[in-house]
Design an enzyme around this catalytic site. Structure first.
Site, PDB file in Angstrom:
ATOM      1  N   ASP A  67      88.518  41.483  69.179  1.00 51.68           N
ATOM      2  CA  ASP A  67      89.616  41.391  68.222  1.00 51.68           C
ATOM      3  C   ASP A  67      90.839  42.151  68.723  1.00 51.68           C
ATOM      4  O   ASP A  67      90.748  42.927  69.680  1.00 51.68           O
ATOM      5  CB  ASP A  67      89.174  41.913  66.841  1.00 51.68           C
ATOM      6  CG  ASP A  67      88.491  43.285  66.905  1.00 51.68           C
ATOM      7  OD1 ASP A  67      88.806  44.086  67.796  1.00 51.68           O
ATOM      8  OD2 ASP A  67      87.628  43.545  66.052  1.00 51.68           O
ATOM      9  N   HIS A 137      81.787  44.704  58.034  1.00 54.71           N
ATOM     10  CA  HIS A 137      82.501  43.723  58.859  1.00 54.71           C
ATOM     11  C   HIS A 137      82.122  43.857  60.331  1.00 54.71           C
ATOM     12  O   HIS A 137      81.725  44.924  60.805  1.00 54.71           O
ATOM     13  CB  HIS A 137      84.027  43.790  58.648  1.00 54.71           C
ATOM     14  CG  HIS A 137      84.729  44.963  59.241  1.00 54.71           C
ATOM     15  ND1 HIS A 137      85.508  45.824  58.491  1.00 54.71           N
ATOM     16  CD2 HIS A 137      84.834  45.411  60.516  1.00 54.71           C
ATOM     17  CE1 HIS A 137      86.033  46.738  59.276  1.00 54.71           C
ATOM     18  NE2 HIS A 137      85.640  46.519  60.515  1.00 54.71           N
ATOM     19  N   GLU A 142      86.029  40.328  57.863  1.00 52.50           N
ATOM     20  CA  GLU A 142      85.833  41.121  56.649  1.00 52.50           C
ATOM     21  C   GLU A 142      84.946  40.341  55.670  1.00 52.50           C
ATOM     22  O   GLU A 142      84.756  39.131  55.842  1.00 52.50           O
ATOM     23  CB  GLU A 142      87.202  41.368  55.999  1.00 52.50           C
ATOM     24  CG  GLU A 142      88.180  42.170  56.846  1.00 52.50           C
ATOM     25  CD  GLU A 142      87.884  43.660  56.850  1.00 52.50           C
ATOM     26  OE1 GLU A 142      86.976  44.116  56.116  1.00 52.50           O
ATOM     27  OE2 GLU A 142      88.561  44.381  57.606  1.00 52.50           O
TER      28      GLU A 142
END
Ligand code: GLP
Length: 225
Positions: A67, A137, A142
């Site tokens: 990410d 998460h 999430e």
């Protein structure tokens, strides 16, 4: 799902780095997915040490990140790009052309996410390293993230910012996953991952349906299970 309970963060880092060394030694052109955050930092340090001692060679390894914040400049010290280069890639012999990172500077989010997902599918992650958020998460998936989710842009509720993240389905495509959790703050997340209902309210719980996942957690993170 295999559970490995260890004493503390030091031991967790050792177990994690030894698994990674073993996997790279078994398959020198391993494709790896990297998590950032505090939890894996020491394991990355151990890998650098092992590389310097000649115990492991990263020259054929490929890397993807999990990410990235968005938008964020590569020069910003808060980004995952800097983290991975500073804490790991700059200290080992990985070939820079094998490093694939989500681009927080992109102007075309849709294309960035689609291309990244395609690249993930083509390269096939052999070993994905994961941390876990306090609410369960993984990556920036999430609660509410579906099991079909792929690489996309998401809202970060706690900071009001945005991020790019690979999805739950992208993570589940990895051949092997190791998830690391340390400290009391992660206890609820480890409980929902191991014992809660499998579903979007605890995205990490989807890992229970993955064939080759190892959860490594210390006493504090595991005190509720
Ligand atoms: C962030 C990241 C995750 C990371 C998690 C845990 O939200 N998006 O990739 O695994 O936090 O971070 P830490 O290891 O610092 O607790």
């Amino acid at each position: 799902m295999k559970l490995i309970k260890v004493k503390n963060h030091l031991e967790l880092s050792k177990v994690a780095s030894e698994i990674i060394i073993d996997e790279v030694n078994k398959k020198p052109n391993l494709t790896m997915g990297f998590a950032t955050g505090k939890t894996p930092k020491k394991a990355y340090k151990n890998l650098i040490k092992a590389y310097k001692l000649g115990r492991v060679d990263f020259s054929k390894v490929s890397a993807f990140n999990l990410d990235e914040f968005y938008p964020i400049k590569h020069s910003n010290s808060r980004n995952n790009y800097k983290y991975l280069f500073n804490t790991f890639f700059n200290h080992i012999n990985i070939d820079k052309k094998n490093i694939h990172l989500l681009n927080g500077e992109t102007k075309n989010i849709k294309k960035e996410c689609e291309d990244y997902e395609k690249n993930l599918k083509k390269s096939k992650i052999d070993l994905q390293i994961l941390g876990i958020g306090e609410n369960g998460h993984i990556g920036f998936n999430e609660p509410g993230s579906s099991k079909e989710s792929t690489t996309r842009i998401v809202d970060l509720k706690h900071t009001k910012g945005k991020a790019l993240t690979i999805g739950i389905s992208s993570i589940m495509n990895a051949k092997k996953i190791i998830l690391l959790a340390s400290g009391k703050k992660k206890a609820k997340a480890i409980h929902c991952l191991v014992k809660g209902k499998v579903g979007s309210s605890c995205p990490a719980s989807f890992l229970r349906n993955h064939k080759n996942t190892v959860i490594i957690f210390d006493n504090r993170a595991g005190y509720l299970i």
